[in-house]
Design an enzyme around this catalytic site. Structure first.
Site, short mmCIF file in Angstrom:
data_model
loop_
_atom_site.label_atom_id
_atom_site.label_comp_id
_atom_site.label_asym_id
_atom_site.label_seq_id
_atom_site.Cartn_x
_atom_site.Cartn_y
_atom_site.Cartn_z
N HIS A 16 0.84 -1.21 0.00
CA HIS A 16 0.00 0.00 0.00
C HIS A 16 0.87 1.26 0.00
CE1 HIS A 16 -3.03 -2.64 2.33
NE2 HIS A 16 -3.52 -2.50 1.12
N LYS A 40 -15.72 -6.89 4.04
CA LYS A 40 -15.14 -8.01 4.80
C LYS A 40 -14.91 -7.50 6.23
CE LYS A 40 -11.00 -6.57 2.36
NZ LYS A 40 -10.07 -6.73 1.32
N ARG A 89 -2.41 -6.56 -7.96
CA ARG A 89 -1.40 -7.61 -7.77
C ARG A 89 -1.66 -8.74 -8.74
NH1 ARG A 89 -3.14 -8.07 -1.71
NH2 ARG A 89 -4.98 -7.47 -2.87
N SER A 127 -2.99 -7.78 3.27
CA SER A 127 -3.23 -7.50 4.68
C SER A 127 -3.65 -8.77 5.40
CB SER A 127 -4.33 -6.44 4.84
OG SER A 127 -3.94 -5.25 4.24
P1 ADP Z 1 -9.91 -3.27 -0.14
O1 ADP Z 1 -10.42 -3.89 1.10
O2 ADP Z 1 -10.68 -2.09 -0.62
O3 ADP Z 1 -9.54 -4.21 -1.26
P2 ADP Z 1 -7.15 -3.11 0.69
O4 ADP Z 1 -6.78 -2.35 1.90
O5 ADP Z 1 -7.05 -4.59 0.76
O6 ADP Z 1 -8.58 -2.59 0.35
O7 ADP Z 1 -6.33 -2.60 -0.56
C1 ADP Z 1 -6.48 -1.29 -1.04
C2 ADP Z 1 -5.92 -1.22 -2.45
O8 ADP Z 1 -4.53 -1.52 -2.42
C3 ADP Z 1 -6.53 -2.22 -3.41
O9 ADP Z 1 -6.59 -1.63 -4.68
C4 ADP Z 1 -5.57 -3.37 -3.41
O10 ADP Z 1 -5.62 -4.10 -4.61
C5 ADP Z 1 -4.26 -2.61 -3.27
N1 ADP Z 1 -3.23 -3.46 -2.69
C6 ADP Z 1 -3.34 -4.33 -1.67
N2 ADP Z 1 -2.16 -4.96 -1.42
C7 ADP Z 1 -1.29 -4.47 -2.33
C8 ADP Z 1 0.09 -4.73 -2.62
N3 ADP Z 1 0.80 -5.64 -1.94
N4 ADP Z 1 0.68 -4.03 -3.62
C9 ADP Z 1 -0.04 -3.13 -4.33
N5 ADP Z 1 -1.35 -2.85 -4.13
C10 ADP Z 1 -1.96 -3.50 -3.13
#
Ligand code: ADP
Length: 157
Positions: A16, A40, A89, A127
């Site tokens: 992120h 979720k 990803r 995450s």
């Molecule tokens: P959500 O619950 O909205 O999917 P996340 O917090 O899981 O939110 O992720 C927010 C954004 O960051 C999403 O677009 C996700 O694809 C991206 N993201 C999550 N992990 C990574 C990573 N390791 N590298 C790049 N982008 C990521």
């Protein structure tokens, strides 16, 4: 141009942070928006998620951190933005992200979702996986910012 980068950040990872850093170099202002009640169930409280995000992007001067609930397109309107940033990803994110970007365009025709490819180094970081590993006592050093690493270390101290 103002871009919003929404997510649950449960917790924020190096993946992120990489996306936020690259977005901050492309746009005048970036609103990193932490969703209050993700679809979720979140594992960390909103306060923790916000603290970890704030502590790890404070050096990015044009990135502001906010929390929000409701539709991402409402957030976009609130900040007079027209760009939504999402990270992609490998293949795992594509279908969901594609559908969501189409829906957001339908709800708010002026909005554009811009996808940034995850850095190779962070491609497999999620995450949920970090949460699982950390809760079971594994090291997440280097995969999440130090404030997140320390939080989980304390749980096992
Ligand atoms: P959500 O619950 O909205 O999917 P996340 O917090 O899981 O939110 O992720 C927010 C954004 O960051 C999403 O677009 C996700 O694809 C991206 N993201 C999550 N992990 C990574 C990573 N390791 N590298 C790049 N982008 C990521």
């Amino acid at each position: 141009m103002v871009a919003v980068y929404p997510g649950s950040f449960d917790p924020i990872t190096m993946g992120h942070i990489d996306i936020a850093t690259r977005a901050s170099a492309l746009f005048e202002d970036v609103v990193l928006a932490v969703v209050k009640n993700p679809s979720k169930t979140s594992l960390l409280s909103l306060e923790n998620r916000l603290d970890f995000v704030r502590g790890s992007v404070e050096h990015l001067k044009n990135v502001r951190v906010e929390s929000f609930e409701g539709l991402t397109v409402q957030l976009v309107k609130q900040y007079n933005a027209n760009i939504i940033i999402r990270g992609l990803r490998a293949v795992s994110d594509f279908e969901y992200e594609f559908a969501m970007s189409q829906m957001n365009k339908r709800l708010c025709p002026g909005v554009e979702t811009i996808f940034m490819m995850a850095d190779l180094e962070y491609q497999f970081i999620s995450s949920s996986m970090l949460n699982e590993v950390a809760r079971l006592g594994g090291s997440i050093e280097g995969l999440a910012p130090q404030n997140v690493v320390n939080h989980f270390k304390l749980l096992h101290a």
